[in-house]
Design a protein around this motif. Structure first.
Motif, PDB file in Angstrom:
ATOM      1  N   ASP A  82     -37.153 -23.832  60.155  1.00 23.51           N
ATOM      2  CA  ASP A  82     -38.567 -23.453  59.541  1.00 23.51           C
ATOM      3  C   ASP A  82     -38.791 -24.626  58.743  1.00 23.51           C
ATOM      4  OD1 ASP A  82     -36.933 -23.315  57.312  1.00 23.51           O
ATOM      5  OD2 ASP A  82     -37.877 -21.298  56.584  1.00 23.51           O
ATOM      6  N   GLN A  83     -37.743 -25.773  58.726  1.00 24.78           N
ATOM      7  CA  GLN A  83     -38.311 -27.153  58.236  1.00 24.78           C
ATOM      8  C   GLN A  83     -38.578 -26.962  56.795  1.00 24.78           C
ATOM      9  OE1 GLN A  83     -40.808 -29.654  60.309  1.00 24.78           O
ATOM     10  NE2 GLN A  83     -39.188 -30.232  61.570  1.00 24.78           N
ATOM     11  N   LYS A  84     -38.140 -26.076  56.129  1.00 29.29           N
ATOM     12  CA  LYS A  84     -38.468 -25.714  54.719  1.00 29.29           C
ATOM     13  C   LYS A  84     -37.281 -25.593  53.805  1.00 29.29           C
ATOM     14  CE  LYS A  84     -43.248 -23.529  54.661  1.00 29.29           C
ATOM     15  NZ  LYS A  84     -43.621 -22.330  54.704  1.00 29.29           N
ATOM     16  N   THR A  85     -36.139 -24.618  54.334  1.00 30.03           N
ATOM     17  CA  THR A  85     -35.071 -24.343  53.632  1.00 30.03           C
ATOM     18  C   THR A  85     -33.806 -25.020  53.989  1.00 30.03           C
ATOM     19  OG1 THR A  85     -35.927 -22.113  53.966  1.00 30.03           O
ATOM     20  CG2 THR A  85     -33.704 -22.380  53.177  1.00 30.03           C
ATOM     21  N   ALA A  86     -33.447 -25.796  52.803  1.00 33.70           N
ATOM     22  CA  ALA A  86     -32.329 -26.704  53.077  1.00 33.70           C
ATOM     23  C   ALA A  86     -30.985 -26.218  52.288  1.00 33.70           C
ATOM     24  CB  ALA A  86     -32.633 -28.266  52.294  1.00 33.70           C
ATOM     25  N   THR A  87     -30.008 -26.442  52.780  1.00 32.94           N
ATOM     26  CA  THR A  87     -28.781 -25.688  52.287  1.00 32.94           C
ATOM     27  C   THR A  87     -27.976 -27.021  52.022  1.00 32.94           C
ATOM     28  OG1 THR A  87     -28.804 -23.735  53.556  1.00 32.94           O
ATOM     29  CG2 THR A  87     -26.750 -24.376  52.429  1.00 32.94           C
ATOM     30  N   LEU A  88     -27.501 -27.393  50.848  1.00 31.31           N
ATOM     31  CA  LEU A  88     -26.595 -28.249  50.369  1.00 31.31           C
ATOM     32  C   LEU A  88     -25.135 -27.946  50.123  1.00 31.31           C
ATOM     33  CD1 LEU A  88     -29.584 -28.821  48.955  1.00 31.31           C
ATOM     34  CD2 LEU A  88     -28.552 -30.341  47.409  1.00 31.31           C
ATOM     35  N   THR A  89     -24.368 -28.642  51.104  1.00 33.50           N
ATOM     36  CA  THR A  89     -22.942 -27.943  50.728  1.00 33.50           C
ATOM     37  C   THR A  89     -22.104 -29.103  50.180  1.00 33.50           C
ATOM     38  OG1 THR A  89     -23.305 -27.095  53.216  1.00 33.50           O
ATOM     39  CG2 THR A  89     -20.795 -27.116  52.302  1.00 33.50           C
ATOM     40  N   PHE A  90     -21.482 -28.600  49.053  1.00 30.10           N
ATOM     41  CA  PHE A  90     -20.489 -29.661  48.154  1.00 30.10           C
ATOM     42  C   PHE A  90     -19.153 -29.695  48.757  1.00 30.10           C
ATOM     43  CE2 PHE A  90     -24.383 -28.701  46.100  1.00 30.10           C
ATOM     44  CZ  PHE A  90     -24.810 -29.972  45.606  1.00 30.10           C
ATOM     45  N   ALA A  91     -18.423 -30.727  48.386  1.00 32.77           N
ATOM     46  CA  ALA A  91     -17.249 -30.900  48.619  1.00 32.77           C
ATOM     47  C   ALA A  91     -16.102 -29.792  47.830  1.00 32.77           C
ATOM     48  CB  ALA A  91     -16.471 -32.382  48.365  1.00 32.77           C
ATOM     49  N   GLU A  92     -16.666 -29.643  46.640  1.00 33.64           N
ATOM     50  CA  GLU A  92     -15.782 -28.736  45.715  1.00 33.64           C
ATOM     51  C   GLU A  92     -16.681 -27.578  45.382  1.00 33.64           C
ATOM     52  OE1 GLU A  92     -13.113 -30.012  43.301  1.00 33.64           O
ATOM     53  OE2 GLU A  92     -12.342 -31.471  44.875  1.00 33.64           O
ATOM     54  N   PRO A  93     -15.980 -26.271  45.096  1.00 26.94           N
ATOM     55  CA  PRO A  93     -16.945 -25.201  44.743  1.00 26.94           C
ATOM     56  C   PRO A  93     -17.596 -25.397  43.223  1.00 26.94           C
ATOM     57  CG  PRO A  93     -14.691 -24.477  45.233  1.00 26.94           C
ATOM     58  CD  PRO A  93     -14.802 -26.065  45.115  1.00 26.94           C
ATOM     59  N   ASN A 144     -19.712 -23.265  47.060  1.00 26.24           N
ATOM     60  CA  ASN A 144     -20.166 -24.616  47.040  1.00 26.24           C
ATOM     61  C   ASN A 144     -21.436 -25.054  47.542  1.00 26.24           C
ATOM     62  OD1 ASN A 144     -19.394 -23.897  49.544  1.00 26.24           O
ATOM     63  ND2 ASN A 144     -18.030 -25.726  49.908  1.00 26.24           N
ATOM     64  N   GLU A 145     -22.522 -24.198  47.517  1.00 27.36           N
ATOM     65  CA  GLU A 145     -23.744 -24.338  47.950  1.00 27.36           C
ATOM     66  C   GLU A 145     -24.745 -24.257  47.229  1.00 27.36           C
ATOM     67  OE1 GLU A 145     -23.049 -22.494  52.610  1.00 27.36           O
ATOM     68  OE2 GLU A 145     -24.250 -21.349  51.026  1.00 27.36           O
ATOM     69  N   ILE A 146     -25.892 -24.976  47.345  1.00 27.64           N
ATOM     70  CA  ILE A 146     -27.092 -24.789  46.733  1.00 27.64           C
ATOM     71  C   ILE A 146     -28.265 -24.767  47.615  1.00 27.64           C
ATOM     72  CG2 ILE A 146     -28.933 -25.870  45.220  1.00 27.64           C
ATOM     73  CD1 ILE A 146     -26.636 -26.980  43.537  1.00 27.64           C
ATOM     74  N   VAL A 147     -29.164 -23.629  47.551  1.00 29.63           N
ATOM     75  CA  VAL A 147     -30.082 -23.446  48.527  1.00 29.63           C
ATOM     76  C   VAL A 147     -31.401 -23.839  47.848  1.00 29.63           C
ATOM     77  CG1 VAL A 147     -31.321 -21.883  49.986  1.00 29.63           C
ATOM     78  CG2 VAL A 147     -29.075 -21.491  49.790  1.00 29.63           C
ATOM     79  N   VAL A 148     -32.213 -24.780  48.541  1.00 31.76           N
ATOM     80  CA  VAL A 148     -33.479 -25.422  48.167  1.00 31.76           C
ATOM     81  C   VAL A 148     -34.633 -24.972  49.106  1.00 31.76           C
ATOM     82  CG1 VAL A 148     -34.632 -27.289  47.290  1.00 31.76           C
ATOM     83  CG2 VAL A 148     -32.263 -27.275  46.924  1.00 31.76           C
ATOM     84  N   THR A 149     -35.857 -24.436  48.728  1.00 36.10           N
ATOM     85  CA  THR A 149     -36.697 -24.143  49.481  1.00 36.10           C
ATOM     86  C   THR A 149     -38.000 -25.106  49.048  1.00 36.10           C
ATOM     87  OG1 THR A 149     -35.916 -21.977  49.311  1.00 36.10           O
ATOM     88  CG2 THR A 149     -38.077 -22.272  50.406  1.00 36.10           C
ATOM     89  N   PHE A 150     -38.528 -25.905  50.268  1.00 40.75           N
ATOM     90  CA  PHE A 150     -39.518 -26.746  49.862  1.00 40.75           C
ATOM     91  C   PHE A 150     -40.962 -26.071  50.190  1.00 40.75           C
ATOM     92  CE2 PHE A 150     -36.096 -29.548  50.891  1.00 40.75           C
ATOM     93  CZ  PHE A 150     -36.269 -30.576  49.798  1.00 40.75           C
ATOM     94  N   ALA A 151     -42.107 -26.469  49.530  1.00 45.14           N
ATOM     95  CA  ALA A 151     -43.173 -26.012  49.520  1.00 45.14           C
ATOM     96  C   ALA A 151     -43.878 -25.952  50.978  1.00 45.14           C
ATOM     97  CB  ALA A 151     -44.088 -26.416  48.317  1.00 45.14           C
ATOM     98  N   GLY A 152     -43.685 -27.200  51.600  1.00 49.00           N
ATOM     99  CA  GLY A 152     -44.190 -27.188  53.060  1.00 49.00           C
ATOM    100  C   GLY A 152     -43.202 -27.658  54.075  1.00 49.00           C
TER     101      GLY A 152
END
Lengths: 313, 204
Positions: A80-91, A37-45
């Motif tokens: 590191d203020q760049k990598t965000a982990t989005l956690t969802f209610a459902e898989p 149930n996760e999506i990992v997003v990395t920002f450029a800065g």
């Protein structure tokens, strides 16, 4: 041979293109996380923690259902203020592409929209592996058993039968896909599925028979006898029905047919190896012949159950 | 060539002497795949009975106008037509049972037993004889499926047709999908055993 390689190369390029085309300035990387149930997003800065960790700034949906917004539980930004982990209610169903919109993160205030999807080649391979092992047509879907028990007495026969099956299956699946996408669906003739598909299978068998007889008589002498058996078999007709049900595209259909054929070949080969040895074994007279073959097939089915948790891509 | 058997003999022949599942070892896929309960066996049995009877009658009716070289494609298309009919009827009126049987209803089109009966019987015999032969084969298939379903449901869940009979579950193993292989193998061995004992008793 050379032309073949060029076609393969352009195929790989074609499949890889969608991934390349999605490069964005704000987003450096995105993928499905380790948990389902996760999506990992990395920002450029480095980005503003208060804005990024507010779930209200996100809009996530599956590409095919833009109206169904997926419930986002929390967003955690790493140190590191760049990598965000989005956690969802459902898989999440990681087979489908997901569209993510992040608002207010960029300095200009423009929302960033991007698509998260698995590499397409990996997805195609996962269809192949799934049809080959996890959902093996013989041992976990229980299809094609008449031919399976009939022709698994000797290894040579098993190999010939398996190869003939794979060939017919791939050709008939491709033809069925074209018929389904361009004739049955546009003209609303779905109820004719069974009639059309069985007709196409018979046609393929007849065509392979004729072509093989002219082009390669030696091969025809070896495999010709099995071709008749192919028509009255449920594996062959199951593949077009499944690909029509799941709305697979061309490459996916090809992979499914290849996997189903390969799985059948694998099952036949395994079974014939055991049955060749069983001829020498001392089996109680009541179990001789077909009954013991069924027991052995049951044990294979048990073993194939072990593949059920397999995820490679 | 006309058969010299009476209608009743044709039906009994399909159920016992030439039982599709246990004697001819044809149409094993549904016998392994969905014979987990008596009801499943009964429903698929009905569908096969319908297709078998109507295909047999159709082919028997048109046997004189079908050219021998295209007879197999003709059989296949005839069966496919009747399978489409039963597929749509079941989907419309019994959606629950249809969902449980899944793809197997559509796959009746590839059941070897139906094509074999058309080739061996219906293309030579009268419509009347073909009708009763179809009934016999269909009932034989249904009987085999229900017998398998009975054993698996009774041993696996302790129930028959959904009613609790034993009050406990002796061998849960038997309702699991792959146990179909073991169940069919064991039942065939059992029938072989009965046959051997019967022959021995006759000789003594």
């Amino acid at each position: 041979m050379h032309g073949m390689r060029r076609i393969l190369l352009s195929l790989v390029l074609l499949l890889g293109l969608p991934v390349l085309a999605q490069a964005q300035e704000l987003i450096a990387g995105k993928s499905f996380g380790k948990a389902p149930n996760e999506i990992v997003v990395t920002f450029a800065g480095p980005v503003d923690r208060a804005v990024v960790e507010d779930p209200a700034n996100y809009r996530v949906y599956e590409e095919q259902d833009p109206d169904i917004k997926l419930a986002l539980e929390s967003v955690v930004l790493a140190d590191d203020q760049k990598t965000a982990t989005l956690t969802f209610a459902e898989p999440l169903n990681s087979r489908l592409p997901h569209v993510v919109t992040v608002s207010r993160v960029a300095e200009s205030g423009v929302a960033a929209t991007f698509t998260v999807m698995k590499p397409y080649l990996g997805y195609l391979l996962s269809i192949l592996i799934s049809a080959l092992l996890i959902n093996n047509f013989v041992f976990t879907k229980y299809l094609g058993l008449c031919v399976f028990f009939g022709t698994s007495k000797r290894k040579d026969t098993a190999k010939g039968m398996g190869l003939t099956f794979t060939l017919v299956m791939v050709v008939s699946a491709i033809m069925s896909w074209f018929f389904y996408q361009f004739i049955l669906k546009p003209y609303d003739l779905n109820f004719l599925q069974i009639v059309i598909f069985i007709g196409l299978v018979s046609l393929t068998v007849q065509a392979v028979d004729t072509v093989l007889r002219k082009v390669n008589p030696a091969l025809f002498n070896a495999f010709g006898v099995y071709l008749v058996l192919v028509i009255a078999n449920c594996v062959i007709i199951a593949v077009p029905l499944i690909l029509a049900d799941n709305e697979y595209n061309f490459f996916e259909s090809f992979m499914l047919a290849l996997g189903a054929g390969g799985g059948f070949l694998l099952a036949l080969y395994l079974m014939s190896s055991v049955r060749e040895r069983m001829e020498l074994a001392n089996i109680p007279p009541t179990f001789k012949g077909v009954p013991i073959a069924f027991i052995v097939a049951g044990q294979f089915a048990l073993a194939f159950l072990g593949f059920s948790g397999l995820t490679l891509f | 060539m006309a058969t010299d058997k009476t209608n009743l003999q044709l039906v009994v022949n399909g159920i016992l002497n030439e039982n599709p599942i246990f004697r001819l070892v044809l149409s094993m896929c549904p016998a392994v795949g969905i014979s987990t309960t008596v009801m499943n066996g009964f429903m698929l049995g009905i569908a096969v009975l319908f297709v078998q009877v109507f295909s047999s009658c159709t082919i028997s009716l048109f046997k004189n106008v079908i050219h021998p070289r295209i007879r197999i494609p003709t059989y296949t298309l005839t069966i496919a037509t009747w399978v489409t009919v039963i597929d749509m009827v079941l989907a419309a009126y019994l959606p629950e049972a249809y969902a449980r049987m899944g793809i197997f209803v559509k796959l009746i089109v590839a059941f070897a037993i139906i094509t074999m009966r058309l080739e061996m019987f219906a293309c030579k015999e009268s419509v009347n004889a073909s009708f009763w032969d179809g009934i016999g084969m269909g009932l034989g298939f249904m009987f085999g499926m229900m017998a398998l379903g009975f054993v698996r449901e009774l041993l696996g869940l302790g129930t028959v047709l959904g009613y609790d009979v034993l009050g406990f579950k002796p061998l849960l193993f038997f309702v699991l999908p792959f146990a179909g292989f073991f169940c069919v193998g064991l039942m065939m061995a059992f029938f072989n055993y009965v046959e051997i004992v019967y022959k021995r008793a006759k000789r003594a």
